[in-house]
Design an enzyme around this catalytic site. Sequence first.
Site, PDB file in Angstrom:
ATOM      1  N   SER A 556       0.650  -1.164  -0.038  1.00  0.00           N
ATOM      2  CA  SER A 556       0.005   0.069   0.044  1.00  0.00           C
ATOM      3  C   SER A 556       1.084   1.326  -0.018  1.00  0.00           C
ATOM      4  O   SER A 556       1.549   1.515  -0.826  1.00  0.00           O
ATOM      5  CB  SER A 556      -0.879   0.093   1.216  1.00  0.00           C
ATOM      6  OG  SER A 556      -1.905   0.965   0.949  1.00  0.00           O
ATOM      7  N   ASP A 637      -8.534  -5.432  -5.900  1.00  0.00           N
ATOM      8  CA  ASP A 637      -8.034  -4.249  -5.312  1.00  0.00           C
ATOM      9  C   ASP A 637      -8.707  -2.914  -5.810  1.00  0.00           C
ATOM     10  O   ASP A 637      -7.914  -2.445  -6.994  1.00  0.00           O
ATOM     11  CB  ASP A 637      -6.473  -4.132  -5.279  1.00  0.00           C
ATOM     12  CG  ASP A 637      -6.004  -2.935  -4.474  1.00  0.00           C
ATOM     13  OD1 ASP A 637      -6.938  -2.325  -3.669  1.00  0.00           O
ATOM     14  OD2 ASP A 637      -4.776  -2.776  -4.223  1.00  0.00           O
ATOM     15  N   HIS A 669      -7.069  -5.941  -1.575  1.00  0.00           N
ATOM     16  CA  HIS A 669      -5.954  -5.099  -1.433  1.00  0.00           C
ATOM     17  C   HIS A 669      -5.013  -6.183  -0.542  1.00  0.00           C
ATOM     18  O   HIS A 669      -4.014  -5.559  -0.405  1.00  0.00           O
ATOM     19  CB  HIS A 669      -6.381  -3.655  -0.437  1.00  0.00           C
ATOM     20  CG  HIS A 669      -5.271  -2.615  -0.406  1.00  0.00           C
ATOM     21  ND1 HIS A 669      -4.690  -2.173  -1.575  1.00  0.00           N
ATOM     22  CD2 HIS A 669      -4.754  -2.195   0.641  1.00  0.00           C
ATOM     23  CE1 HIS A 669      -3.989  -1.070  -1.099  1.00  0.00           C
ATOM     24  NE2 HIS A 669      -3.744  -1.150   0.138  1.00  0.00           N
TER      25      HIS A 669
END
Length: 709
Positions: A556, A637, A669
């Site tokens: 991320s 995602d 994600h």
Amino acid sequence: MTIHPKFTPELLLSAPRRSAGIPNASGSLIAFTESTYSFESHSTAKELRVLDVETGKSVFITNAFQGVPQWLGDQDKLIWLKGAENGNTSFVTGDAYGKSRPYTAGTVPGPVSDLKLTKIASDKFGIVVSGKSNQDGSLHNPTEAKKPLSSGKLYTSLFVRHWDKYIQPQKNALWYGTLQLQPSIHGRSTDYYCLSELKNLFRLLDLKNVESPIPPFGGTDHFDICPRGIVFITKDPALNPALHTKCVLYYCALPSWTEAVPLELKTVKINELNGALASPVLSSVDNMLALLAMREDGYESDKNRLIIIPNLFDGGYEPVEVFATKDGIGAWRLSPGSLTWAPDDSSLFIQAEDVGQGSLFQLPITPAVGSSSVADLVKLAHRGSITSVVPVGNNLYLTSSNLVEPSYYTILELSPYRVLSEHYASSSSIGLSHRQIDEIWWRGAHDHPVHAWVVKPSHFNPNEKYPLCYLVHGGPQGAWNNQWSTRWNPAIFAEQGYVVIAPNPTGSTGYGQPFTDAIQNSWGGRPYEDLVRGFEYIERNLEYVDTTRAVALGASYGGYMMNWMQGHELGRKFKALVTHDGIFSTRFALATEELYFPIHDLGGVYWNVPQNWDRWDPSRFLDKWSTPQLIIHSALDYRLSIAEGLAAFNALQMRGVESAFLTFPDENHWVLKPENSLVWHRTVLNWVNKFVGLEPVWVDEEGGDEVRN
């Protein structure tokens, strides 16, 4: 001497995973759930169990359940949810000793979750669950929904999709009813409960365009109940949820949990606090309300303020912000994460991140709650990170974990303060120990102190040198805490033969709100400088670390930082990089779902401040990308589109940089499915190991699903 198996990805992913422990009214029993995945049968086994605190032994109750069970008042009976035929949900009750056969108290025609109950009479409980509501107010059941002839979806406003799902017309709603003890049969009393029909609270209140719990992660922390009624939070229905975090707190008195009496919805006004709300909790005695509120709309990592409302259901309430200061900053440097009332309303237990730990604080509550000061807070000593707090009498029942212990239940006596007992999960014997954990500090950007965790191999020898594994956390407003994880577990890398350094640079939580806020419009600035200085500190001071054999990994925002480092000098210090779901170009962030996030962190919308977005764009420095890099990005995602990962991989390939791309069509994600997670771990470890001279963790002699061109 006991020889433990090496802590491998298989052991991590197949170790039992326990829920928070839920004590009964006397504190003698703890109910919990446990799931275990088998790579031999490729299946998950789930169990609901009850632990006897005195003996430390647990008994099996059932393997047919959903969610977390609840105790039926002061009885040694449990109630839990169970998936039934045709997508329905049954409410099942059973005794805590597994001796009598559980029975179904009632069934509802669709999926529900987030079970809460409150005792409203000697023979009756009020009960609330969450479930999707159709537009006509009925409970949504996907198995009965008519499949449309076309898959097309037309959207005229945000959201289009959120987290890993496209937005549907069905919305989360709260459903309430009662659980009633059945009358005597033929003069003999019974101990059987019956569930009433569940009513859609939002339908009765004519609430439209709201959801509670708030997707995608809201649950029981977004509402609470007491015999007098219910409180819940939603996103502000007047604002677009993709652009705003502002929430509304509602409450509704329930004079009768059974009769169809008119209900009145009321809104709680909290002046000057216009951001997200969380953790509304009602006290047991006077039904006082405590909750957490943020000041700034559009900033999901703003500081949580503690709000107490003494007379919510009596009218004439006045919200009080505890620790308030005239400048609006607040006297307490920490941001509370969740709240729990003492059984007698005498105090609040507050969980908060604090310098890499998930700590617990006790705040005495007096009639003049506004006079409370930070000096009144008592920090309850405890190592690791606390995930659940349940008070019973003078004791606290805590669920915790740390970097080397997956789960343990601790019973604290408050007066006198002492640990009565601790109960560890069966997966605690995995060859890890606290001797592997250390902490270091260095001076980062603006000479601010930066903290990092150090995780060493279990076979660590201070006279040897180990390659460096530099982990950068996501968020960016997050932190590496002394907490267990099955996704990014530092010990997995340490057991390969690395010394793992997990830093908490600018933007991290738990080190004061100014440090968290300082990352705004500085994504590749202050945090990057903190990491550069950290690497230099390691080179100078940790003789057992071989920085010439270093790798760096992040997910991320951590993945963004890998891409940023790839285009800057620090990237040349590493033999290999791993980017999981990272940003390739900040302009791509316009494809995200929660648009308020980049708008806040980059100082405005792109067309107003393009210089901010462009300044921190990793793709501006593609001409310098040269370090071998593994890119991981999955199809579901929607926070960061898979196009980000593909663009990064395409650029690396076009530049002739050794690279690989791993994707999962069925993951978001995060990579959550055990078999996918095992592939993730094997791929990541094999990638970094080969560049520092460590053995591969696994060799696929059949080639697996690798695609070679």
